[in-house]
Scaffold this active site. Sequence first.
Site, PDB file in Angstrom:
ATOM      1  N   TYR A 276      15.620  29.995   8.451  1.00  0.00           N
ATOM      2  CA  TYR A 276      14.388  30.711   8.788  1.00  0.00           C
ATOM      3  C   TYR A 276      14.239  30.880  10.297  1.00  0.00           C
ATOM      4  CZ  TYR A 276      12.560  30.128   4.042  1.00  0.00           C
ATOM      5  OH  TYR A 276      12.353  30.171   2.694  1.00  0.00           O
TER       6      TYR A 276
ATOM      7  N   MET B 203      12.289  24.116   2.471  1.00  0.00           N
ATOM      8  CA  MET B 203      11.535  23.256   1.560  1.00  0.00           C
ATOM      9  C   MET B 203      12.457  22.396   0.693  1.00  0.00           C
ATOM     10  SD  MET B 203       8.736  24.285  -1.342  1.00  0.00           S
ATOM     11  CE  MET B 203       7.631  25.108  -0.220  1.00  0.00           C
TER      12      MET B 203
ATOM     13  N   LYS C 111       0.839  -1.200   0.000  1.00  0.00           N
ATOM     14  CA  LYS C 111       0.000   0.000   0.000  1.00  0.00           C
ATOM     15  C   LYS C 111       0.877   1.254   0.000  1.00  0.00           C
ATOM     16  CE  LYS C 111      -0.321  -0.386   5.034  1.00  0.00           C
ATOM     17  NZ  LYS C 111      -1.072  -1.031   6.114  1.00  0.00           N
TER      18      LYS C 111
HETATM   19  C1  LIG Z   1      -0.322  -1.919   6.889  1.00  0.00           C
HETATM   20  C2  LIG Z   1      -0.873  -3.225   7.309  1.00  0.00           C
HETATM   21  C3  LIG Z   1      -0.043  -4.354   7.372  1.00  0.00           C
HETATM   22  C4  LIG Z   1       1.455  -4.279   7.232  1.00  0.00           C
HETATM   23  O1  LIG Z   1       1.996  -3.815   8.452  1.00  0.00           O
HETATM   24  P1  LIG Z   1       3.565  -3.687   8.703  1.00  0.00           P
HETATM   25  O2  LIG Z   1       3.645  -3.278  10.123  1.00  0.00           O
HETATM   26  O3  LIG Z   1       4.063  -2.667   7.758  1.00  0.00           O
HETATM   27  O4  LIG Z   1       4.156  -5.025   8.450  1.00  0.00           O
HETATM   28  C5  LIG Z   1      -0.642  -5.581   7.610  1.00  0.00           C
HETATM   29  N1  LIG Z   1      -1.984  -5.676   7.829  1.00  0.00           N
HETATM   30  C6  LIG Z   1      -2.796  -4.602   7.815  1.00  0.00           C
HETATM   31  C7  LIG Z   1      -4.240  -4.766   8.073  1.00  0.00           C
HETATM   32  C8  LIG Z   1      -2.264  -3.341   7.565  1.00  0.00           C
HETATM   33  O5  LIG Z   1      -3.075  -2.265   7.573  1.00  0.00           O
END
Ligand SMILES: *Cc1c(COP(=O)(O)O)cnc(C)c1O
Length: 386
Positions: free
Chosen positions: A280, A328, A53
């Site tokens: 800054y 930035m 993801k």
């Molecule tokens: C993001 C996620 C994972 C992966 O988690 P990690 O800690 O990055 O291994 C697994 N299961 C679900 C439901 C998640 O949202």
Amino acid sequence: MTLRKERPDAHEPPAAWGSPLSRLIVHLDALAQNYLSLKKKLGPGADLAAVVKADAYGLGAAPVAQALYAQGCREFFTASIDEALSLQAALRPLAAGKGQSPVFYILNGIHGADPDIFAAEGLVPVLNSLPEIRAWAEHAGRISRKLPAVIHIDTGMNRLGLNVTEALFLAEDRAMLKALDVRCVMSHLACSDMPDHPKNREQLDLFRKAADALNLPARRSLANSGGIFLGPEYHFDIVRPGAALYGINFAGANPMRRTVTLEGQILQVRTTDRAGSVGYGARHDVAAGVRCATVSAGYADGYLCSLAGRGAVFIGGQRCPVLGRVSMDSIVADVSALKALPVPGDWAEIIGEHQSVDDVAAQAGTIGYEILTSLGARLKRHYEGA
Ligand SMILES: *Cc1c(COP(=O)(O)O)cnc(C)c1O
């Protein structure tokens, strides 16, 4: 008025004019090794899926998924349907003719997406509530097909999924369950990065209880990265690591390999001609004679503002503290202690051999996940070791 003639700067200009000023190298060979070493930790019955993801935690989902596919990974978790569709396209050339199409599970479920696209593309939604399960089962009825699904039980996150009471209620509704091809029953651990936390065992017990009650011929999945390191009891049939694949540490001495190197180019080296301040807000005072290197990476590249006063870059293997606030597009590092003064065009390590993603996260007061997913969109990703 007389113009003072200034001697031209003796420094060389950057070697590669026109090249991106910062570079993010993604080490696909290290990623592949992480996949294989996690696989070695699993019992014989457990499969290793990959969570990709958020553009594979910022590394670039397509090349990451392709590299994992090459190591035998056939199951991928994304957050959204869009992420899954674009990865499906990226993997199609690899999967063609192999009869081993990858399976995509969508963690956010069918929520807000067109169920016809899910069904047509063979995507597997993670169903997170009773109404969502009902909607998917009704869709299955409408198109007269059993539809694949994962059922998510919330055993302690209070985030997504049926609570245990709802899961027990669902267990009674055999007619609705019959409409679905439930591939997997899963839950998610809240404290898997804390092996001694009592919540881990509590969730394990609740998960077993709820999955037993559902009594489906489905695989079971509980462990994310941290869960893999909790031991084989937590592995069940599929594990779902993200972070560990990308090199984040869940053990004492990190068994995972670093998958990213981030370097900024030195734009200028300057010596303060008088006492003053850097950056800054004039928040960091400097004396005269301090040598400062301006490095081409800032918060737009993911170098978080909270690293001001705490972060450092490494130049020639030596630590150079960041002075003042993060801009930035740049940061300023104190290079006074370096024996050999760097010149414009030299590289400064931001994430690499000398400081890991976890180190930078600790300096910033955050987690490695946020450092990786903050890596700026404009950073050109170079993929090595494919
Ligand atoms: C993001 C996620 C994972 C992966 O988690 P990690 O800690 O990055 O291994 C697994 N299961 C679900 C439901 C998640 O949202």
